[in-house]
Design an enzyme around this catalytic site. Sequence first.
Site, PDB file in Angstrom:
ATOM      1  N   HIS A  58       0.836  -1.212  -0.084  1.00  0.00           N
ATOM      2  CA  HIS A  58      -0.185  -0.101   0.103  1.00  0.00           C
ATOM      3  C   HIS A  58       0.879   1.068   0.138  1.00  0.00           C
ATOM      4  O   HIS A  58       2.042   1.278   0.461  1.00  0.00           O
ATOM      5  CB  HIS A  58      -0.672   0.002   1.118  1.00  0.00           C
ATOM      6  CG  HIS A  58      -1.796  -0.976   0.953  1.00  0.00           C
ATOM      7  ND1 HIS A  58      -2.852  -0.777   2.100  1.00  0.00           N
ATOM      8  CD2 HIS A  58      -2.188  -2.026   0.406  1.00  0.00           C
ATOM      9  CE1 HIS A  58      -3.970  -2.082   1.655  1.00  0.00           C
ATOM     10  NE2 HIS A  58      -3.155  -2.817   0.818  1.00  0.00           N
ATOM     11  N   GLU A  60       0.937   3.950   1.902  1.00  0.00           N
ATOM     12  CA  GLU A  60       1.355   4.234   3.099  1.00  0.00           C
ATOM     13  C   GLU A  60       2.521   3.455   3.642  1.00  0.00           C
ATOM     14  O   GLU A  60       3.518   3.920   4.311  1.00  0.00           O
ATOM     15  CB  GLU A  60       0.088   4.078   4.277  1.00  0.00           C
ATOM     16  CG  GLU A  60      -1.123   4.800   4.080  1.00  0.00           C
ATOM     17  CD  GLU A  60      -2.069   4.078   3.368  1.00  0.00           C
ATOM     18  OE1 GLU A  60      -3.272   4.294   3.657  1.00  0.00           O
ATOM     19  OE2 GLU A  60      -1.679   3.424   2.177  1.00  0.00           O
ATOM     20  N   CYS A  88      -6.356   1.932   5.610  1.00  0.00           N
ATOM     21  CA  CYS A  88      -7.047   0.411   6.146  1.00  0.00           C
ATOM     22  C   CYS A  88      -6.281   0.218   7.544  1.00  0.00           C
ATOM     23  O   CYS A  88      -5.552   0.700   8.201  1.00  0.00           O
ATOM     24  CB  CYS A  88      -6.517  -0.682   5.138  1.00  0.00           C
ATOM     25  SG  CYS A  88      -5.178  -1.187   5.259  1.00  0.00           S
ATOM     26  N   CYS A  91      -2.524  -0.528   7.511  1.00  0.00           N
ATOM     27  CA  CYS A  91      -1.832   0.892   7.344  1.00  0.00           C
ATOM     28  C   CYS A  91      -1.799   1.580   8.651  1.00  0.00           C
ATOM     29  O   CYS A  91      -0.787   2.465   9.169  1.00  0.00           O
ATOM     30  CB  CYS A  91      -2.088   1.647   6.284  1.00  0.00           C
ATOM     31  SG  CYS A  91      -1.447   0.639   4.594  1.00  0.00           S
TER      32      CYS A  91
END
Length: 156
Positions: A58, A60, A88, A91
């Site tokens: 992801h 992040e 999410c 993260c």
Amino acid sequence: MTEAERTAAEKYMEKALALAESAAKSGEVPVGAVVVREGEIIGCGSNHTVSEKDPTAHAEMEAVHEALKAVGGWRLTGCDIYVTLEPCAMCAGALVNARIKNIYIGTPDPKSGACGSVLDVTGEKMLNHHPAVHIGILQERCAQILRDFFRELRRK
């Protein structure tokens, strides 16, 4: 948030949006993130879950990994992250563990957001760190890039 703080947040969110646009062009969900320390970007990331075949790739996580290399440790105390979509649970947990000071979010994620929308990992009282969460930085633009991406995906 003061006018100067909002102006700075928008500047960094612009960079995150550019990363999200790049991800979209590569067929990835368009999310971008930047980590900032003392006014300097020290980590950047965009989604690469499809190309890397990795559910943890992801934006992040990429930005945090790059920032950790820059600081030479496992904590990002005093650092802020600017991300186009609400993180999410994975993260958000990483941001708590990294000791991020502020999370600036473009648009909330009503399906899997973990900074207050669906879950509130960042506000969980049992955890030992609680980053401040600021939602709505360039929100319409951050939401629009996602709408456009998924509209095009459905069209195909």
